[in-house]
Design a protein around this motif. Structure first.
Motif, PDB file in Angstrom:
ATOM      1  N   LEU A   1       8.671   8.090  -7.435  1.00  0.00           N
ATOM      2  CA  LEU A   1       9.709   7.787  -6.704  1.00  0.00           C
ATOM      3  C   LEU A   1      10.002   6.370  -6.018  1.00  0.00           C
ATOM      4  CD1 LEU A   1      10.085  10.916  -4.480  1.00  0.00           C
ATOM      5  CD2 LEU A   1      11.349  10.505  -6.494  1.00  0.00           C
ATOM      6  N   SER A   2       8.662   5.652  -6.329  1.00  0.00           N
ATOM      7  CA  SER A   2       8.774   4.313  -5.832  1.00  0.00           C
ATOM      8  C   SER A   2       9.669   3.380  -6.372  1.00  0.00           C
ATOM      9  CB  SER A   2       7.425   3.561  -5.423  1.00  0.00           C
ATOM     10  OG  SER A   2       6.822   3.617  -6.815  1.00  0.00           O
ATOM     11  N   GLN A   3      10.077   3.842  -7.880  1.00  0.00           N
ATOM     12  CA  GLN A   3      10.771   3.132  -8.809  1.00  0.00           C
ATOM     13  C   GLN A   3      12.199   3.556  -8.510  1.00  0.00           C
ATOM     14  OE1 GLN A   3       9.220   0.996 -10.617  1.00  0.00           O
ATOM     15  NE2 GLN A   3       7.390   1.733  -9.644  1.00  0.00           N
ATOM     16  N   VAL A   4      12.493   4.434  -7.636  1.00  0.00           N
ATOM     17  CA  VAL A   4      13.783   4.803  -7.537  1.00  0.00           C
ATOM     18  C   VAL A   4      14.483   4.095  -6.674  1.00  0.00           C
ATOM     19  CG1 VAL A   4      15.529   6.621  -6.896  1.00  0.00           C
ATOM     20  CG2 VAL A   4      13.386   7.386  -8.327  1.00  0.00           C
ATOM     21  N   ASP A   5      15.279   3.448  -6.900  1.00  0.00           N
ATOM     22  CA  ASP A   5      16.178   2.303  -5.768  1.00  0.00           C
ATOM     23  C   ASP A   5      16.635   3.000  -4.663  1.00  0.00           C
ATOM     24  OD1 ASP A   5      15.625   0.171  -7.636  1.00  0.00           O
ATOM     25  OD2 ASP A   5      17.418   0.261  -8.497  1.00  0.00           O
ATOM     26  N   GLY A   6      17.166   4.218  -4.770  1.00  0.00           N
ATOM     27  CA  GLY A   6      17.697   4.721  -3.426  1.00  0.00           C
ATOM     28  C   GLY A   6      16.806   5.435  -2.331  1.00  0.00           C
ATOM     29  N   ALA A   7      15.499   5.395  -2.785  1.00  0.00           N
ATOM     30  CA  ALA A   7      14.577   6.124  -1.570  1.00  0.00           C
ATOM     31  C   ALA A   7      14.365   4.817  -0.875  1.00  0.00           C
ATOM     32  CB  ALA A   7      13.106   6.201  -2.402  1.00  0.00           C
ATOM     33  N   THR A   8      14.205   5.153   0.532  1.00  0.00           N
ATOM     34  CA  THR A   8      14.110   4.302   1.595  1.00  0.00           C
ATOM     35  C   THR A   8      12.518   4.351   2.035  1.00  0.00           C
ATOM     36  OG1 THR A   8      16.133   4.623   2.454  1.00  0.00           O
ATOM     37  CG2 THR A   8      14.401   3.825   3.990  1.00  0.00           C
ATOM     38  N   TYR A   9      11.843   5.310   2.071  1.00  0.00           N
ATOM     39  CA  TYR A   9      10.425   5.210   2.823  1.00  0.00           C
ATOM     40  C   TYR A   9       9.647   6.446   2.009  1.00  0.00           C
ATOM     41  CZ  TYR A   9       6.648   6.080   6.325  1.00  0.00           C
ATOM     42  OH  TYR A   9       5.522   6.173   6.714  1.00  0.00           O
ATOM     43  N   LEU A  10       8.489   5.907   1.517  1.00  0.00           N
ATOM     44  CA  LEU A  10       7.558   6.942   0.739  1.00  0.00           C
ATOM     45  C   LEU A  10       6.052   6.382   1.214  1.00  0.00           C
ATOM     46  CD1 LEU A  10       8.943   6.094  -2.634  1.00  0.00           C
ATOM     47  CD2 LEU A  10       9.351   8.184  -1.317  1.00  0.00           C
ATOM     48  N   GLU A  11       5.577   7.441   1.787  1.00  0.00           N
ATOM     49  CA  GLU A  11       4.113   7.470   1.977  1.00  0.00           C
ATOM     50  C   GLU A  11       3.240   8.609   1.757  1.00  0.00           C
ATOM     51  OE1 GLU A  11       3.280   5.792   6.216  1.00  0.00           O
ATOM     52  OE2 GLU A  11       1.058   5.981   5.794  1.00  0.00           O
ATOM     53  N   ARG A  12       1.953   8.168   1.536  1.00  0.00           N
ATOM     54  CA  ARG A  12       0.780   9.296   1.087  1.00  0.00           C
ATOM     55  C   ARG A  12      -0.031   9.235   2.248  1.00  0.00           C
ATOM     56  NH1 ARG A  12      -0.694   8.366  -4.156  1.00  0.00           N
ATOM     57  NH2 ARG A  12       0.885   9.741  -5.041  1.00  0.00           N
ATOM     58  N   VAL A  13      -0.194  10.301   2.859  1.00  0.00           N
ATOM     59  CA  VAL A  13      -1.226  10.453   3.646  1.00  0.00           C
ATOM     60  C   VAL A  13      -2.059  11.736   3.527  1.00  0.00           C
ATOM     61  CG1 VAL A  13       0.180   9.244   5.561  1.00  0.00           C
ATOM     62  CG2 VAL A  13       0.228  11.754   5.306  1.00  0.00           C
ATOM     63  N   ALA A  14      -3.364  12.001   4.276  1.00  0.00           N
ATOM     64  CA  ALA A  14      -3.886  13.100   3.949  1.00  0.00           C
ATOM     65  C   ALA A  14      -4.488  13.635   5.546  1.00  0.00           C
ATOM     66  CB  ALA A  14      -5.363  12.812   3.548  1.00  0.00           C
ATOM     67  N   VAL A  15      -4.996  14.907   5.416  1.00  0.00           N
ATOM     68  CA  VAL A  15      -5.315  15.535   6.720  1.00  0.00           C
ATOM     69  C   VAL A  15      -6.601  16.012   6.865  1.00  0.00           C
ATOM     70  CG1 VAL A  15      -3.056  16.249   7.490  1.00  0.00           C
ATOM     71  CG2 VAL A  15      -4.297  17.588   5.666  1.00  0.00           C
ATOM     72  N   ASP A  16      -7.661  15.229   6.061  1.00  0.00           N
ATOM     73  CA  ASP A  16      -8.943  15.559   5.936  1.00  0.00           C
ATOM     74  C   ASP A  16      -9.760  15.214   7.004  1.00  0.00           C
ATOM     75  OD1 ASP A  16      -8.500  12.852   4.859  1.00  0.00           O
ATOM     76  OD2 ASP A  16     -10.575  12.688   4.739  1.00  0.00           O
ATOM     77  N   SER A  17      -9.290  13.967   7.891  1.00  0.00           N
ATOM     78  CA  SER A  17     -10.022  13.683   9.163  1.00  0.00           C
ATOM     79  C   SER A  17      -9.189  13.523  10.491  1.00  0.00           C
ATOM     80  CB  SER A  17     -10.850  12.272   8.785  1.00  0.00           C
ATOM     81  OG  SER A  17      -9.911  11.353   8.466  1.00  0.00           O
ATOM     82  N   VAL A  18      -9.837  13.229  11.385  1.00  0.00           N
ATOM     83  CA  VAL A  18      -8.854  13.076  12.702  1.00  0.00           C
ATOM     84  C   VAL A  18      -7.996  11.865  12.481  1.00  0.00           C
ATOM     85  CG1 VAL A  18      -8.893  12.735  15.113  1.00  0.00           C
ATOM     86  CG2 VAL A  18     -10.432  14.502  14.180  1.00  0.00           C
ATOM     87  N   ALA A  19      -8.677  10.701  11.993  1.00  0.00           N
ATOM     88  CA  ALA A  19      -7.988   9.337  11.794  1.00  0.00           C
ATOM     89  C   ALA A  19      -6.976   9.436  10.650  1.00  0.00           C
ATOM     90  CB  ALA A  19      -9.050   8.246  11.303  1.00  0.00           C
ATOM     91  N   HIS A  20      -7.254  10.320   9.697  1.00  0.00           N
ATOM     92  CA  HIS A  20      -6.141  10.751   8.749  1.00  0.00           C
ATOM     93  C   HIS A  20      -5.033  11.319   9.213  1.00  0.00           C
ATOM     94  CE1 HIS A  20      -8.755   9.158   4.835  1.00  0.00           C
ATOM     95  NE2 HIS A  20      -8.022   8.106   5.678  1.00  0.00           N
ATOM     96  N   ILE A  21      -5.500  12.229  10.093  1.00  0.00           N
ATOM     97  CA  ILE A  21      -4.358  13.236  10.676  1.00  0.00           C
ATOM     98  C   ILE A  21      -3.539  12.336  11.663  1.00  0.00           C
ATOM     99  CG2 ILE A  21      -3.930  15.197  12.094  1.00  0.00           C
ATOM    100  CD1 ILE A  21      -6.486  16.509  10.985  1.00  0.00           C
ATOM    101  N   ASN A  22      -4.101  11.571  12.394  1.00  0.00           N
ATOM    102  CA  ASN A  22      -3.079  10.635  13.173  1.00  0.00           C
ATOM    103  C   ASN A  22      -2.130   9.727  12.484  1.00  0.00           C
ATOM    104  OD1 ASN A  22      -4.388  11.883  15.369  1.00  0.00           O
ATOM    105  ND2 ASN A  22      -5.842  10.390  15.515  1.00  0.00           N
TER     106      ASN A  22
END
Lengths: 72, 254
Positions: free
Chosen positions: B165-186
């Protein structure tokens, strides 16, 4: 001084909270089961709780509530 | 006088979740509800539930919910948003829904730059149907339908939604996160809140991909599943911001 409380009937005993506690005071109960049939999480030393709410952050079932004394 | 510093968010219903022990859907539900609470938008938010384990999200959020046909949540969200532009519309979809049968709706809602928020939960497997190979299943990963591990020669390679989707001009905001640790959950909490805030501010299409676990179908204990996510999924699906049109503005990502 922090106060930790568990809503035991919601706990599924997944144990994720026990892996993140910096004080290692959250454990699964060995001798009790809850209404779902799981060993619920419990705090073995409330006086050691620093109220960081790491356990609450990783709990998938909103079992944990943390209170802290307000600053004087 | 004690202050409650952590408790169930208001936007999450006070009911037991049906998910398996250790399933990270519960964590991600809470993060979505916390974002709705933080922005004070519960009364005008409408969620769209997908098909899969997360279909029951309609029982778990205090806001209005709609259930879409398999994969069609972004199309339903498009209609809701265009009919009621002041409402805040989000979809909550798993990888079997968004990255498989719903790929077309996802890509085209991004291409149109619809002002909606998509929470994409990627656990690399079909959970509700019993653990079959999903488009996001890692090479070599054992599932019900790849008992010797996913063979890329035969079953192809995983779909990387954020990169695509990062190649799609219309997208505004894309982020990948994880929930495996407290830091990543935050970090995931910040990303989800930003994806909702973008919509409130009319900035356009926001998608947050959340790497999550499926202890039951992965055949692992909850803590071991978190470990597996950390060691196998994050190297293949690197975390980070893949696109942020407004990154230079104050309050932009990072």
């Amino acid at each position: 001084m922090a106060k930790i409380s568990f809503r035991e009937d919601r706990c599924k005993g997944c144990g994720l909270c026990t892996t993140v506690c910096p004080k290692k005071i959250v454990q699964l109960s060995r001798d009790r089961i809850n209404s779902k049939g799981y060993h619920p999480a419990e705090c073995i030393d409330e006086s050691a709780c620093i109220g960081c709410f790491s356990c609450g952050t990783i709990c998938p079932d909103c079992v944990i509530t943390i209170e802290r004394e307000a600053a004087k | 006088m004690a202050n409650t510093v952590f408790q169930k968010p208001h936007a999450l219903c006070d009911v037991p979740l049906h998910y398996c022990p250790g399933c990270t859907h519960g964590i991600i539900h809470r993060l979505v509800a916390e974002a709705i609470d933080a922005l004070g938008i519960e009364g005008r938010t409408v969620g769209v539930a997908s098909v899969g384990c997360s279909v029951f999200t309609y029982n778990y959020f205090e806001c209005d919910m709609v259930q879409a046909a398999h994969g069609r949540a972004p199309a339903v969200a498009t209609g809701l948003k265009r009919a009621e532009p002041n409402n805040i519309i989000f979809t909550y979809q798993g990888d079997g829904d968004l990255a498989a049968i719903g790929t077309a709706e996802t890509v085209h809602s991004a291409a149109r730059g619809e002002n909606i928020t998509i929470i994409f939960v990627n656990n690399a497997i079909y959970g509700m149907t019993g653990g079959q190979m999903a488009p996001t299943t890692l090479p070599g990963q054992v599932t019900q339908t790849t008992p010797y591990g996913r063979d890329p020669q035969y079953a192809g390679l995983p779909v990387k939604i954020c990169e695509m989707l990062s190649q799609v001009d219309g997208a505004t905001y894309l982020e990948r996160v994880a929930v495996d640790s407290v830091a990543h959950i935050n970090q995931a909490k910040r990303a989800i809140e930003k994806a909702f805030r973008n919509q409130v501010e009319g900035k356009g299409f926001s998608l947050v991909e959340v790497l999550s676990t499926c202890p039951t179908n992965w055949g692992k204990e909850p803590a071991a599943a978190m470990e597996w996510l950390r060691e196998n999924m994050i190297p293949y699906y690197p975390l980070g911001v893949y696109k942020d049109k407004y990154a230079d503005e104050k309050g932009g990502s990072k």
